[in-house]
Structures are given as C-alpha cells and as structure tokens.
Design an enzyme around this catalytic site. Structure first.
Site, mmCIF file in Angstrom:
data_model
loop_
_atom_site.group_PDB
_atom_site.id
_atom_site.type_symbol
_atom_site.label_atom_id
_atom_site.label_comp_id
_atom_site.label_asym_id
_atom_site.label_seq_id
_atom_site.Cartn_x
_atom_site.Cartn_y
_atom_site.Cartn_z
ATOM 1 N N GLY A 1 -101.288 -60.318 42.835
ATOM 2 C CA GLY A 1 -102.703 -60.167 42.517
ATOM 3 C C GLY A 1 -103.603 -60.326 43.726
ATOM 4 O O GLY A 1 -104.591 -59.605 43.868
ATOM 5 N N VAL A 2 -103.282 -61.255 44.635
ATOM 6 C CA VAL A 2 -104.119 -61.441 45.815
ATOM 7 C C VAL A 2 -104.098 -60.208 46.710
ATOM 8 O O VAL A 2 -105.094 -59.885 47.362
ATOM 9 C CB VAL A 2 -103.737 -62.708 46.621
ATOM 10 C CG1 VAL A 2 -104.000 -63.956 45.818
ATOM 11 C CG2 VAL A 2 -102.295 -62.660 47.077
ATOM 12 N N HIS B 1 -91.472 -61.636 44.859
ATOM 13 C CA HIS B 1 -92.516 -61.559 43.819
ATOM 14 C C HIS B 1 -92.250 -60.403 42.891
ATOM 15 O O HIS B 1 -92.905 -59.370 43.000
ATOM 16 C CB HIS B 1 -93.882 -61.396 44.477
ATOM 17 C CG HIS B 1 -95.028 -61.740 43.584
ATOM 18 N ND1 HIS B 1 -95.624 -60.837 42.751
ATOM 19 C CD2 HIS B 1 -95.687 -62.899 43.392
ATOM 20 C CE1 HIS B 1 -96.623 -61.414 42.102
ATOM 21 N NE2 HIS B 1 -96.675 -62.674 42.488
ATOM 22 N N ILE C 1 -93.568 -57.077 41.139
ATOM 23 C CA ILE C 1 -94.936 -56.636 40.873
ATOM 24 C C ILE C 1 -95.785 -56.906 42.112
ATOM 25 O O ILE C 1 -95.486 -57.801 42.890
ATOM 26 C CB ILE C 1 -95.564 -57.321 39.634
ATOM 27 C CG1 ILE C 1 -95.583 -58.834 39.795
ATOM 28 C CG2 ILE C 1 -94.853 -56.933 38.362
ATOM 29 C CD1 ILE C 1 -96.352 -59.564 38.713
ATOM 30 N N GLU D 1 -107.224 -57.883 47.767
ATOM 31 C CA GLU D 1 -107.432 -57.481 49.162
ATOM 32 C C GLU D 1 -107.579 -55.965 49.279
ATOM 33 O O GLU D 1 -108.425 -55.467 50.025
ATOM 34 C CB GLU D 1 -106.280 -57.971 50.044
ATOM 35 C CG GLU D 1 -106.338 -57.507 51.493
ATOM 36 C CD GLU D 1 -107.551 -57.987 52.272
ATOM 37 O OE1 GLU D 1 -107.886 -57.341 53.293
ATOM 38 O OE2 GLU D 1 -108.179 -58.996 51.892
#
Length: 126
Positions: free
Chosen positions: A96-97, A87, A93, A101
């Site tokens: 986003g998840v 990723h 980067i 979290e």
C-alpha cells in the site's frame, strides 16, 4: 496439437469435466485490448519531469492528463520485483505504501507541469 507442447493449464490445475474448452488467444491478442489507449507521457517524458529513477520511479506512463487537475498513470509490474519476495511470498500484492507513492509521483507530474514549476525539480507533499 504438438505432443512436445505441454499446456500450463494442465500443470497448474486439472481440467474439470464440466469446464468448457477455452480458446488460447496469446499475448498479442491481450495487448491489443489496450492498443487504442493513448500515451500522453511515456517513460522518457516522465524522466524529464520527475527526479525519481528505478527502483523508485513508480509511474511508467501517463494515459490521461488534464493540465493542473488530474492524470491517470500506469505502473507495469512483474513478479520478479523485490517487493514481492516478502509481500507476501504466497500471495504477492503491491504494498500500500508503494501505491501511495505512485499516486504522489503522478500528482508530482501534474504539479511539475503547472506554470512556474521547474520539471525535474524535487517535489514534496507535506
């Protein structure tokens, strides 16, 4: 300079003729920029509050805290963490998840410090 020392800058990109020389300050100088940032909860404190552990503990320290209202946390990351291999390989980067979290865990720190809460309990947001 020492002829045995090779500048990483010259390896990564050639120096432009118009580019001014930049003074190397080193890691200690950079770390000093945050030297006055107070740690409210360190990693040991967080481990007593949250049930999460590596690799899913996404808050390393809390630097601001207002009981029952808000907190500012820090997650230190390095390029060798597994999420960066895919990723994205050429443009790593933080997914986003995982950012969401980390925010939920920080909120858990705030909530588990409130009256009636039991630090170390499993905490769910629904």
């Amino acid at each position: 300079g020492n002829p045995a020392v090779v500048s990483r800058r010259s390896i990564l990109a050639p120096k432009c003729e118009t580019e001014a020389a930049v003074e190397w300050k080193g890691a200690l100088s950079s770390s000093a920029l945050t030297g006055d940032v107070k740690t409210v909860f360190n990693i040991n404190d967080i481990a007593k509050i949250l049930p999460h552990r590596y690799p899913f503990l996404l808050v390393d320290k809390v630097v601001e805290y207002e009981a029952g209202k808000r907190a500012v946390g820090v997650k230190s990351i390095t390029m060798n963490e597994p999420q960066f291999t895919g990723h994205f390989p050429d443009n790593p980067i933080m997914p986003g998840v995982m950012q969401i979290e980390a925010l939920a865990q920080l909120a858990g720190i705030v909530c588990l410090q409130m009256e009636g809460a039991s630090p170390g309990s499993t905490f769910y947001f629904a």
